[in-house]
Design a protein around this motif. Structure first.
Motif, PDB file in Angstrom:
ATOM      1  N   GLY A  26      59.454  -8.910 -58.161  1.00  0.00           N
ATOM      2  CA  GLY A  26      59.817  -8.266 -59.420  1.00  0.00           C
ATOM      3  C   GLY A  26      61.253  -7.859 -59.609  1.00  0.00           C
ATOM      4  N   TYR A  27      62.137  -8.121 -58.635  1.00  0.00           N
ATOM      5  CA  TYR A  27      63.552  -7.839 -58.859  1.00  0.00           C
ATOM      6  C   TYR A  27      64.355  -9.131 -58.757  1.00  0.00           C
ATOM      7  N   PRO A  28      65.204  -9.416 -59.735  1.00  0.00           N
ATOM      8  CA  PRO A  28      65.385  -8.668 -60.992  1.00  0.00           C
ATOM      9  C   PRO A  28      64.252  -8.890 -61.993  1.00  0.00           C
ATOM     10  N   ASP A  29      63.450  -9.910 -61.748  1.00  0.00           N
ATOM     11  CA  ASP A  29      62.232 -10.173 -62.513  1.00  0.00           C
ATOM     12  C   ASP A  29      61.318 -10.980 -61.598  1.00  0.00           C
ATOM     13  N   VAL A  30      60.096 -11.176 -62.008  1.00  0.00           N
ATOM     14  CA  VAL A  30      59.120 -11.821 -61.119  1.00  0.00           C
ATOM     15  C   VAL A  30      59.537 -13.235 -60.754  1.00  0.00           C
ATOM     16  N   ASP A  31      59.915 -14.033 -61.750  1.00  0.00           N
ATOM     17  CA  ASP A  31      60.251 -15.429 -61.472  1.00  0.00           C
ATOM     18  C   ASP A  31      61.447 -15.558 -60.536  1.00  0.00           C
ATOM     19  N   THR A  32      62.467 -14.732 -60.755  1.00  0.00           N
ATOM     20  CA  THR A  32      63.656 -14.804 -59.900  1.00  0.00           C
ATOM     21  C   THR A  32      63.339 -14.331 -58.485  1.00  0.00           C
ATOM     22  N   SER A  33      62.514 -13.311 -58.373  1.00  0.00           N
ATOM     23  CA  SER A  33      62.160 -12.823 -57.033  1.00  0.00           C
ATOM     24  C   SER A  33      61.398 -13.893 -56.256  1.00  0.00           C
ATOM     25  N   ILE A  34      60.530 -14.620 -56.929  1.00  0.00           N
ATOM     26  CA  ILE A  34      59.797 -15.693 -56.260  1.00  0.00           C
ATOM     27  C   ILE A  34      60.741 -16.826 -55.882  1.00  0.00           C
ATOM     28  N   ALA A  35      61.678 -17.147 -56.777  1.00  0.00           N
ATOM     29  CA  ALA A  35      62.672 -18.181 -56.462  1.00  0.00           C
ATOM     30  C   ALA A  35      63.506 -17.773 -55.251  1.00  0.00           C
ATOM     31  N   ALA A  36      63.809 -16.488 -55.136  1.00  0.00           N
ATOM     32  CA  ALA A  36      64.574 -15.994 -53.987  1.00  0.00           C
ATOM     33  C   ALA A  36      63.776 -16.140 -52.694  1.00  0.00           C
ATOM     34  N   MET A  37      62.487 -15.875 -52.758  1.00  0.00           N
ATOM     35  CA  MET A  37      61.641 -16.051 -51.571  1.00  0.00           C
ATOM     36  C   MET A  37      61.626 -17.508 -51.126  1.00  0.00           C
ATOM     37  N   VAL A  38      61.502 -18.412 -52.080  1.00  0.00           N
ATOM     38  CA  VAL A  38      61.519 -19.841 -51.762  1.00  0.00           C
ATOM     39  C   VAL A  38      62.877 -20.230 -51.174  1.00  0.00           C
ATOM     40  N   ALA A  39      63.959 -19.660 -51.714  1.00  0.00           N
ATOM     41  CA  ALA A  39      65.296 -19.939 -51.196  1.00  0.00           C
ATOM     42  C   ALA A  39      65.441 -19.447 -49.755  1.00  0.00           C
ATOM     43  N   ALA A  40      64.844 -18.294 -49.454  1.00  0.00           N
ATOM     44  CA  ALA A  40      64.875 -17.785 -48.081  1.00  0.00           C
ATOM     45  C   ALA A  40      64.196 -18.762 -47.131  1.00  0.00           C
ATOM     46  N   VAL A  41      63.099 -19.345 -47.590  1.00  0.00           N
ATOM     47  CA  VAL A  41      62.393 -20.347 -46.785  1.00  0.00           C
ATOM     48  C   VAL A  41      63.263 -21.597 -46.619  1.00  0.00           C
ATOM     49  N   GLU A  42      63.870 -22.034 -47.691  1.00  0.00           N
ATOM     50  CA  GLU A  42      64.744 -23.213 -47.634  1.00  0.00           C
ATOM     51  C   GLU A  42      65.917 -22.984 -46.682  1.00  0.00           C
ATOM     52  N   GLY A  43      66.341 -21.728 -46.575  1.00  0.00           N
ATOM     53  CA  GLY A  43      67.437 -21.402 -45.670  1.00  0.00           C
ATOM     54  C   GLY A  43      67.017 -21.272 -44.218  1.00  0.00           C
ATOM     55  N   GLY A  44      65.716 -21.201 -43.959  1.00  0.00           N
ATOM     56  CA  GLY A  44      65.264 -21.179 -42.577  1.00  0.00           C
ATOM     57  C   GLY A  44      64.281 -20.098 -42.199  1.00  0.00           C
ATOM     58  N   ALA A  45      63.799 -19.292 -43.151  1.00  0.00           N
ATOM     59  CA  ALA A  45      62.820 -18.250 -42.825  1.00  0.00           C
ATOM     60  C   ALA A  45      61.474 -18.878 -42.466  1.00  0.00           C
ATOM     61  N   ASP A  46      60.883 -18.380 -41.416  1.00  0.00           N
ATOM     62  CA  ASP A  46      59.566 -18.862 -40.975  1.00  0.00           C
ATOM     63  C   ASP A  46      58.431 -18.118 -41.668  1.00  0.00           C
ATOM     64  N   VAL A  47      58.668 -16.842 -41.912  1.00  0.00           N
ATOM     65  CA  VAL A  47      57.667 -15.950 -42.502  1.00  0.00           C
ATOM     66  C   VAL A  47      58.352 -15.174 -43.622  1.00  0.00           C
ATOM     67  N   VAL A  48      57.626 -14.930 -44.714  1.00  0.00           N
ATOM     68  CA  VAL A  48      58.160 -14.091 -45.782  1.00  0.00           C
ATOM     69  C   VAL A  48      57.235 -12.900 -45.983  1.00  0.00           C
ATOM     70  N   GLU A  49      57.816 -11.709 -45.837  1.00  0.00           N
ATOM     71  CA  GLU A  49      57.117 -10.475 -46.188  1.00  0.00           C
ATOM     72  C   GLU A  49      57.289 -10.267 -47.688  1.00  0.00           C
ATOM     73  N   ILE A  50      56.195 -10.283 -48.411  1.00  0.00           N
ATOM     74  CA  ILE A  50      56.223 -10.166 -49.863  1.00  0.00           C
ATOM     75  C   ILE A  50      55.931  -8.717 -50.228  1.00  0.00           C
TER      76      ILE A  50
END
Length: 261
Positions: A26-50
């Protein structure tokens, strides 16, 4: 079976720690926050705490609180969280919900467990819930094959370490410093000592360290003694300071190099 334990073990098989990224929905909005999580994965994150937005995030530092407050005011809820869970799973990482207990209780514990499993979630981290008071969650997570992650801290006694780790599945969250979360200039010795004590209490359980890591150099230091490196405030700051999804991806790449160093 444990999706979290399997992913951490896979990282260990490549002689490295797992990278665990935290971002709130939800920061700065739901769609952007989800895109950021996906970007973290693309950068090398194995696990994402949502992160589930909550109006009283007492253990979170000012960076996370600022972002979560925006999400709370926007009415972000568990359905948005479950959408993020599915997106992270589709991106190839293991999604685990990070939530204070009140939002889960309001949603309904059995309903939360069923919906989380259906969305592809591995389990949940519940920072303000102790195993002694978690009977309903233990039963629901068993029913749906979900991991449950509880926290230990430097103040945890030997008996508390044993009882907490006995209730964990996936990994145990070692809060390496006392107080609220937030990035720090140095990692300090407290984290390594806590990991050693926790491993003594539960030799077969992965120990992931959170609270303070903000760059690849610190990630490399923690990866030298922990099974996983948890990073939260540093990721959130990329969004707060306007570097956006690209900033999250770049930070993840730096941290991923650190855990592999």
């Amino acid at each position: 079976m444990s999706a979290l334990a399997d992913r951490i073990a896979a990282a260990k098989s490549h002689d490295r720690a797992a990278l665990v990224a935290y971002l709130p929905v939800g920061y700065p909005d739901v769609d952007t926050s989800i895109a950021a999580m996906v970007a973290a994965v693309e950068g090398g994150a194995d696990v994402v705490e949502i992160g589930v937005p909550y109006s009283d995030p007492g253990m979170d530092g000012p960076v996370i609180q600022e972002a979560v407050d925006v999400a709370v005011r926007a009415g972000v809820g568990m359905r948005d969280v479950l959408r993020a869970v599915s997106a992270v799973a589709d991106a190839g990482a293991v999604p685990v919900v990070m939530s204070y207990w009140n939002p889960i209780e309001r949603y309904g514990v059995a309903r939360f467990a069923a919906d989380l499993a259906a969305a592809g979630g591995a389990g949940a981290i519940t920072p303000d819930l102790i195993p002694d008071e978690a009977a309903e969650w233990l039963a629901a997570s068993d029913e749906h094959g979900l991991d449950r992650v509880f926290l230990v801290a430097p103040s945890s006694t030997g008996a508390r370490l044993r009882s907490t780790t006995a209730a964990c599945r996936g990994f145990v969250y070692a809060a390496s410093t006392m107080g609220v979360t937030g990035t720090r200039e140095t990692v300090g010795d407290t984290a390594e000592a806590l990991v050693a004590r926790t491993r003594e209490a539960a030799p077969g359980l992965a120990v992931c360290v959170g609270l303070g890591v903000s760059n690849g150099q610190q990630a490399a230091e923690v990866a030298g003694f922990a099974d996983g490196v948890i990073v939260g405030s540093a990721y959130v700051r990329e969004l707060l300071e306007g570097r956006g999804v690209d900033g999250v991806r770049a930070l993840s790449e730096d941290l991923a190099k650190g855990v592999r160093a």
